[in-house]
Write a protein that holds these residues in place. Structure first.
Motif, short mmCIF file in Angstrom:
data_model
loop_
_atom_site.label_atom_id
_atom_site.label_comp_id
_atom_site.label_asym_id
_atom_site.label_seq_id
_atom_site.Cartn_x
_atom_site.Cartn_y
_atom_site.Cartn_z
N ALA A 1 0.86 -1.20 0.00
CA ALA A 1 0.00 0.00 0.00
C ALA A 1 0.89 1.23 0.00
O ALA A 1 1.90 1.27 0.69
N TRP A 2 0.48 2.25 -0.74
CA TRP A 2 1.33 3.42 -0.95
C TRP A 2 1.34 4.33 0.26
O TRP A 2 0.29 4.61 0.86
N SER A 3 2.53 4.81 0.61
CA SER A 3 2.68 5.77 1.71
C SER A 3 2.13 7.13 1.28
O SER A 3 1.91 7.39 0.09
N ILE A 4 1.95 8.03 2.23
CA ILE A 4 1.33 9.32 1.96
C ILE A 4 2.16 10.17 1.00
O ILE A 4 1.61 10.89 0.17
N ASP A 5 3.50 10.04 1.07
CA ASP A 5 4.35 10.84 0.16
C ASP A 5 4.62 10.13 -1.16
O ASP A 5 5.32 10.66 -2.02
N ARG B 1 6.51 7.83 -1.88
CA ARG B 1 7.91 7.44 -2.08
C ARG B 1 8.19 6.00 -1.68
O ARG B 1 9.30 5.52 -1.89
N GLY B 2 7.20 5.34 -1.10
CA GLY B 2 7.43 3.97 -0.66
C GLY B 2 6.14 3.22 -0.49
O GLY B 2 5.03 3.74 -0.68
N LEU B 3 6.29 1.95 -0.15
CA LEU B 3 5.17 1.05 0.07
C LEU B 3 5.25 0.48 1.47
O LEU B 3 6.31 0.00 1.90
N TYR B 4 4.13 0.49 2.18
CA TYR B 4 3.97 -0.36 3.35
C TYR B 4 3.54 -1.74 2.83
O TYR B 4 2.74 -1.84 1.89
#
Length: 610
Positions: free
Chosen positions: A213-217, A219-222
């Motif tokens: 799942a995409w992080s708020i910025d 720039r990464g994935l949880y």
């Protein structure tokens, strides 16, 4: 204490609701329910928050065949539906009007499988995986919903499944399944078609990378991963460096993860010895600065799904328990309330008549403790006829969820033990691996020790023990009655494996590679697979056997059952066989369940009765 006896039909009339989804404006909840006897799409209004009980739902599909999923478009009042026919698992994709007035077949290739991946953020495209190029492999496709144009986005001789789009719709996130315990995450650029592998492939050990799942910025994935560790843990994958950092270190699997579309709220479900614990966080400032979100208490049980609404103001939760039906609950954060939004019938059975199990552990041959759920009648709890019910998989876990068969058998005075023998998930990767390939029969030995423990504790009458299971659990049944024939008074095999060689030769071509990673391959392990196949020890069977199979089963072809039935007929061993022409891997349709399970109950009464 005596409890009123209800018919098996009553227990099979207990309904379930699941598969929730929100309309774009959050005013409607879609879900699947088997009210009509098979899963169809329904919807219910969420607009009036002052009504304490659910509004009456509307049925949207009327296929009379199983619907597997339904997902609202993010922009329009229409849903993408995946459904099969006759239990064959060859999913086709349909576009459904939100009022149910129109169902359009988008794929129309009944011998091909289509697995929905997700809508693009603007609702103009969908992505899915399909084996239309070659039955053995799944490629990634994108469809323009207005024109119907389909583009192949990734073509590769492997098992590729679409997770969905990036928040801006410019990329598709893909999982490439290399084995049952190892996968890679891949990003595909929807314009250039460029493929970028986010995590490296490894050849041994666990390396699951799940529910990204995409992080708020952005720039990464949880995600959830167990690479280099025992349990599925929360991790963060930096998209610039491809470095993955673990954020939790629990001694249980985190099994579900969902973030709101804007990346600010996170829902996480932890599997603690088979039961679920839901945790919610505000992660708008990152994981390290997270704030726990608290609200109404959810009833204890097993959470199967968590789905956020488009604006992140609501969370749909699919919840069940051993003594309650599966339903969808909606947590409304703006109003601080949680409501059981669907209300599945308990078939007229009072909840107090249903039994919750005890979690026990019994010793096995190598000193390990095997976890199991023990269901006992309310009236008598010693010297019982007992059914040991084995889950399938083998990468599976028995959990305290509602099961009509278990509840009926307990109401009849039987005990039911549902063990998580070695090879089960939920207890760490090492435990899950204890039955791999040449260790296969150690899991069957765990069944023997379950029977011994039940007898030693005085729970079971040693002359009234039965073993029952489906799919891989069916193999366990057949293996138990051929390896330890003296233990069993009766056995029930539902869509089980009788011969690993013919099973691997005939299972769906897209499944063989993944199954061989667990069981062993015909090229390297054929002699061992022949040795442990129950069909080759059929002369040892003395227990009467009841067998059920669907003619359309793509996983365990019906030939597995017919080998066993034929061999037992030749030896004059009592065997009862039900074949269903309109079913696949297990029984889905209520009409067929009403035939099969009362017959199984009569069979068990015949051989386990006092």
């Amino acid at each position: 204490m005596t409890t009123k006896q209800y018919s098996f039909e009553r227990y099979l009339n207990v309904r379930s609701a699941y598969g929730p989804g929100f309309s774009p404006d959050e005013s409607v909840l879609s879900f699947l329910t088997n009210i009509t006897g098979v899963a169809e799409v329904w919807s219910v209004s969420l607009e009036d928050k002052h009504i304490p009980r659910p509004l009456w739902p509307e049925q949207l599909t009327f296929r009379g065949e199983r619907v597997a999923s339904a997902a609202f478009s993010p922009q329009a009042n229409e849903l993408l539906v995946a459904a099969d026919s006759g239990g064959n698992e060859l999913m086709q994709l349909y576009l459904l009007a939100a009022d149910g007035s129109q169902l359009i077949d988008l794929t129309a290739r009944p011998n091909t499988m289509y697995l929905f991946g997700g809508w693009s953020p603007d609702g103009k495209r969908i992505t899915y995986s399909s084996n239309e190029r070659d039955p053995r492999y799944f490629d990634i496709y994108e469809r323009d919903m207005a024109s119907g144009e389909v583009r192949a986005m990734l073509v590769q001789d492997g098992s590729n499944y679409a997770y969905g789009y990036a928040p801006d719709g410019s990329k598709i996130l893909v999982s490439r399944q290399n084995s049952n315990v190892r996968n890679q995450l891949i990003l595909i650029d929807t314009i250039s078609g460029e493929e970028r592998v986010l995590v490296p492939e490894i050849s041994e050990g666990a390396a699951a990378h799940l529910l990204p799942a995409w992080s708020i910025d952005r720039r990464g994935l949880y995600l959830l991963s167990n690479r280099d560790r025992q349990f599925l843990s929360l991790a963060y994958l930096d998209l610039e460096t491809s470095q993955m950092t673990y954020l939790t270190d629990l001694s249980w699997d985190i099994e579900l993860l969902a973030l709101t579309k804007d990346g600010t709220r996170m829902a996480m479900v932890i599997n603690e010895d088979g039961c679920s614990r839901l945790e919610l966080f505000d992660v708008s400032r990152g994981w390290q600065e997270r704030q726990e979100l608290r609200g109404p208490v959810l009833p204890r049980g097993v959470v199967n799904e968590v789905v956020w609404s488009p604006y992140g103001s609501k969370l749909a939760i699919t919840l069940t328990a051993a003594d309650d039906a599966m339903d969808v609950w909606v947590w409304d954060f703006d109003h601080g309330v949680i409501r059981r939004t669907t209300q599945s019938s308990l078939g007229g059975i009072p909840r107090k008549a249903l039994v919750s199990p005890s979690l026990i552990r019994y010793p096995t041959f190598d000193g390990r403790e095997i976890p199991a759920f023990l269901y006992l009648p309310q009236s008598k709890q010693r010297n019982l006829g007992v059914v040991i019910n084995v889950h399938g998989g083998p990468e599976g876990q028995t959990r305290p969820i509602f099961d009509p068969v278990t509840q009926y058998l307990v109401s009849c005075g039987y005990g039911v033990l549902a063990p998580n023998v070695r090879g089960s998930t939920g207890y760490g990767y090492e435990y899950q691996s204890l039955d791999d390939v040449e260790l296969r029969m150690d899991s069957v030995a765990d069944l023997r020790h379950a029977a011994l423990w039940l007898t030693e504790k005085g729970i079971a009458d040693p002359h009234r023990l039965a073993v029952m299971g489906g799919s891989y659990g069916g193999f366990m049944v057949l293996s138990a009655i051929t390896t330890y024939p003296e233990l069993w008074a009766a056995a029930v095999d539902i869509v089980g494996i009788a011969n690993f060689v013919t099973f691997l030769e005939n299972t769906g071509p897209w499944r063989r590679k993944l199954r061989e990673a667990e069981y062993g391959s015909l090229e390297q392990n054929r002699a061992f697979l022949e040795k442990i196949s129950p069909i080759h020890a059929i002369d040892r069977v003395v227990a009467p056997l009841f067998v059920v199979h669907g003619a359309n089963d793509p996983r365990v072809p019906i030939g597995e059952t017919e080998q066993i039935v034929s061999a037992l007929h030749q030896r004059n061993v009592p065997v009862e066989y039900l074949r269903f022409e309109d079913e696949g891997h297990g029984l889905i349709k209520r009409a067929n369940r009403l035939v099969a399970y009362p017959a199984i109950a009569n069979f068990l009464a015949k051989y386990l009765g006092e």
